[in-house]
Design a protein around this motif. Structure first.
Motif, PDB file in Angstrom:
ATOM      1  N   GLN A 186      38.166  57.020  47.237  1.00  0.00           N
ATOM      2  CA  GLN A 186      37.137  57.568  48.113  1.00  0.00           C
ATOM      3  C   GLN A 186      35.738  57.146  47.649  1.00  0.00           C
ATOM      4  N   ILE A 187      35.549  57.088  46.324  1.00  0.00           N
ATOM      5  CA  ILE A 187      34.247  56.689  45.784  1.00  0.00           C
ATOM      6  C   ILE A 187      33.934  55.241  46.136  1.00  0.00           C
ATOM      7  N   LEU A 188      34.901  54.353  45.905  1.00  0.00           N
ATOM      8  CA  LEU A 188      34.705  52.923  46.160  1.00  0.00           C
ATOM      9  C   LEU A 188      35.102  52.635  47.601  1.00  0.00           C
ATOM     10  N   ASP A 189      34.207  52.943  48.503  1.00  0.00           N
ATOM     11  CA  ASP A 189      34.467  52.907  49.941  1.00  0.00           C
ATOM     12  C   ASP A 189      34.690  51.473  50.402  1.00  0.00           C
ATOM     13  N   LEU A 190      35.922  51.176  50.851  1.00  0.00           N
ATOM     14  CA  LEU A 190      36.259  49.816  51.266  1.00  0.00           C
ATOM     15  C   LEU A 190      35.686  49.458  52.630  1.00  0.00           C
ATOM     16  N   ASP A 191      35.106  50.435  53.321  1.00  0.00           N
ATOM     17  CA  ASP A 191      34.405  50.105  54.562  1.00  0.00           C
ATOM     18  C   ASP A 191      33.135  49.317  54.267  1.00  0.00           C
ATOM     19  N   GLU A 192      32.653  49.421  53.018  1.00  0.00           N
ATOM     20  CA  GLU A 192      31.410  48.760  52.635  1.00  0.00           C
ATOM     21  C   GLU A 192      31.644  47.589  51.683  1.00  0.00           C
ATOM     22  N   ALA A 193      32.895  47.204  51.418  1.00  0.00           N
ATOM     23  CA  ALA A 193      33.198  46.104  50.511  1.00  0.00           C
ATOM     24  C   ALA A 193      34.476  45.412  50.973  1.00  0.00           C
ATOM     25  N   SER A 194      34.530  44.086  50.852  1.00  0.00           N
ATOM     26  CA  SER A 194      35.688  43.344  51.348  1.00  0.00           C
ATOM     27  C   SER A 194      36.898  43.511  50.440  1.00  0.00           C
ATOM     28  N   ALA A 195      36.675  43.547  49.121  1.00  0.00           N
ATOM     29  CA  ALA A 195      37.769  43.725  48.163  1.00  0.00           C
ATOM     30  C   ALA A 195      37.199  44.189  46.839  1.00  0.00           C
ATOM     31  N   ILE A 196      37.963  45.017  46.147  1.00  0.00           N
ATOM     32  CA  ILE A 196      37.550  45.555  44.853  1.00  0.00           C
ATOM     33  C   ILE A 196      38.712  45.414  43.884  1.00  0.00           C
ATOM     34  N   GLU A 197      38.413  44.991  42.665  1.00  0.00           N
ATOM     35  CA  GLU A 197      39.441  44.876  41.635  1.00  0.00           C
ATOM     36  C   GLU A 197      38.992  45.625  40.393  1.00  0.00           C
ATOM     37  N   LEU A 198      39.831  46.547  39.912  1.00  0.00           N
ATOM     38  CA  LEU A 198      39.529  47.232  38.659  1.00  0.00           C
ATOM     39  C   LEU A 198      39.763  46.257  37.506  1.00  0.00           C
ATOM     40  N   GLU A 199      38.761  46.128  36.660  1.00  0.00           N
ATOM     41  CA  GLU A 199      38.867  45.239  35.504  1.00  0.00           C
ATOM     42  C   GLU A 199      39.498  45.961  34.320  1.00  0.00           C
ATOM     43  N   THR A 200      39.059  47.189  34.073  1.00  0.00           N
ATOM     44  CA  THR A 200      39.614  47.964  32.973  1.00  0.00           C
ATOM     45  C   THR A 200      39.240  49.424  33.159  1.00  0.00           C
ATOM     46  N   LEU A 201      40.002  50.300  32.517  1.00  0.00           N
ATOM     47  CA  LEU A 201      39.716  51.729  32.512  1.00  0.00           C
ATOM     48  C   LEU A 201      39.621  52.184  31.061  1.00  0.00           C
ATOM     49  N   VAL A 202      38.574  52.907  30.746  1.00  0.00           N
ATOM     50  CA  VAL A 202      38.364  53.377  29.383  1.00  0.00           C
ATOM     51  C   VAL A 202      38.328  54.898  29.390  1.00  0.00           C
ATOM     52  N   PRO A 203      39.458  55.574  29.125  1.00  0.00           N
ATOM     53  CA  PRO A 203      39.455  57.042  29.126  1.00  0.00           C
ATOM     54  C   PRO A 203      38.629  57.590  27.961  1.00  0.00           C
ATOM     55  N   SER A 204      37.864  58.627  28.222  1.00  0.00           N
ATOM     56  CA  SER A 204      37.069  59.282  27.188  1.00  0.00           C
ATOM     57  C   SER A 204      36.960  60.751  27.555  1.00  0.00           C
ATOM     58  N   GLY A 205      37.854  61.567  27.003  1.00  0.00           N
ATOM     59  CA  GLY A 205      37.880  62.973  27.379  1.00  0.00           C
ATOM     60  C   GLY A 205      38.233  63.106  28.847  1.00  0.00           C
ATOM     61  N   ASP A 206      37.408  63.835  29.595  1.00  0.00           N
ATOM     62  CA  ASP A 206      37.633  63.996  31.023  1.00  0.00           C
ATOM     63  C   ASP A 206      36.888  62.951  31.843  1.00  0.00           C
ATOM     64  N   VAL A 207      36.320  61.952  31.171  1.00  0.00           N
ATOM     65  CA  VAL A 207      35.567  60.908  31.866  1.00  0.00           C
ATOM     66  C   VAL A 207      36.301  59.586  31.732  1.00  0.00           C
ATOM     67  N   THR A 208      36.468  58.889  32.825  1.00  0.00           N
ATOM     68  CA  THR A 208      37.084  57.571  32.812  1.00  0.00           C
ATOM     69  C   THR A 208      36.068  56.566  33.329  1.00  0.00           C
ATOM     70  N   VAL A 209      35.774  55.567  32.502  1.00  0.00           N
ATOM     71  CA  VAL A 209      34.731  54.600  32.854  1.00  0.00           C
ATOM     72  C   VAL A 209      35.384  53.273  33.213  1.00  0.00           C
ATOM     73  N   PRO A 210      35.443  52.922  34.477  1.00  0.00           N
ATOM     74  CA  PRO A 210      36.037  51.640  34.832  1.00  0.00           C
ATOM     75  C   PRO A 210      34.977  50.545  35.019  1.00  0.00           C
ATOM     76  N   LEU A 211      35.401  49.335  34.731  1.00  0.00           N
ATOM     77  CA  LEU A 211      34.663  48.160  35.177  1.00  0.00           C
ATOM     78  C   LEU A 211      35.392  47.657  36.411  1.00  0.00           C
ATOM     79  N   PHE A 212      34.650  47.314  37.451  1.00  0.00           N
ATOM     80  CA  PHE A 212      35.305  46.840  38.663  1.00  0.00           C
ATOM     81  C   PHE A 212      34.494  45.727  39.308  1.00  0.00           C
ATOM     82  N   TRP A 213      35.222  44.786  39.891  1.00  0.00           N
ATOM     83  CA  TRP A 213      34.607  43.672  40.615  1.00  0.00           C
ATOM     84  C   TRP A 213      34.526  44.001  42.102  1.00  0.00           C
ATOM     85  N   VAL A 214      33.387  43.707  42.703  1.00  0.00           N
ATOM     86  CA  VAL A 214      33.237  43.754  44.154  1.00  0.00           C
ATOM     87  C   VAL A 214      33.036  42.320  44.622  1.00  0.00           C
ATOM     88  N   TYR A 215      33.880  41.868  45.542  1.00  0.00           N
ATOM     89  CA  TYR A 215      33.842  40.489  45.982  1.00  0.00           C
ATOM     90  C   TYR A 215      32.943  40.329  47.201  1.00  0.00           C
TER      91      TYR A 215
END
Length: 218
Positions: A18-47
């Protein structure tokens, strides 16, 4: 023996989708997920070029703390997203069952996740957890990465087999190339970016399933 599941999920069924709204992006790829407590920090590519409206939509989401550009290229941009993942039931189901996200790509067709579990019982428990959280999953394929002889297609889904076979037949991997991803996209009736992602995932799946042994996979 570990098992890898490829599943498709509607973006409406999990918070990051829901956060990474695909209506506003053609494609998204998660690069990595780094869990830290209750926070997860992802790197993601928007094409393709990133519109300001996409970033505004992400920043306005209540659980997002920040979104930051990391690298910018002509056809894609890498972002770092800091958000509170404690209410994202999909990731909670994965973590609670000790799953490892190997890859995730979002397109207009939905989000395709590739997840490794230590055994099939953990995969079954993950599936039940998602059902209890009202997350609808479509199973694309399930395979054991250390068992090359299990099944005739080496873990490849039908769309992956179709794309990879067509790419080889049309000379995409020849030197010089016999076709472009745009030409493959026209043949398959999907976007250029979807072709690129499907081929990447197909090659990764094939190598893990056909070439990795228990020794090399460790």
């Amino acid at each position: 023996m570990s098992v890898i599941a490829e599943v498709r999920i509607s973006p409406d069924d999990f918070e990051l989708g829901q956060i990474l709204d695909l209506d506003e992006a053609s494609a998204i790829e998660l690069e990595t997920l780094v869990p830290s407590g209750d926070v997860t920090v992802p790197l993601f590519w928007v094409y393709e070029p990133v519109e300001n409206q996409f970033l505004d939509t992400v920043r306005r989401y209540p659980t997002v703390n920040s979104v930051t550009e990391v690298d910018v290229f002509d056809d894609r941009t890498l972002f770092r997203l800091d958000w509170d993942a404690s209410q994202d039931h999909l990731f909670r189901c994965i973590l609670d069952n000790e799953g490892q996200i190997l890859g995730a790509t979002g397109t207009a067709e939905g989000w395709d996740f590739e997840i490794r579990f230590s055994h099939r019982e953990a995969l079954s428990q993950y599936w039940t957890c998602c059902e209890d959280a009202h997350i609808s999953l479509e199973m694309i394929s399930v395979y054991n990465p250390t068992d090359p002889g299990a099944g005739p297609w080496y873990g490849l889904s039908k769309p992956q087999r179709e794309a990879l076979t067509l790419a080889v037949r049309m000379g995409y991997y020849d030197i010089p190339r016999g076709c472009t991803t745009e030409e493959l996209a026209d043949e398959l009736g999907i976007s250029d970016q979807a072709v690129t992602e499907r081929l990447r995932r197909a090659i990764g799946t094939f190598v893990r399933h056909a070439l990795l042994t228990p020794e090399t996979d460790a």
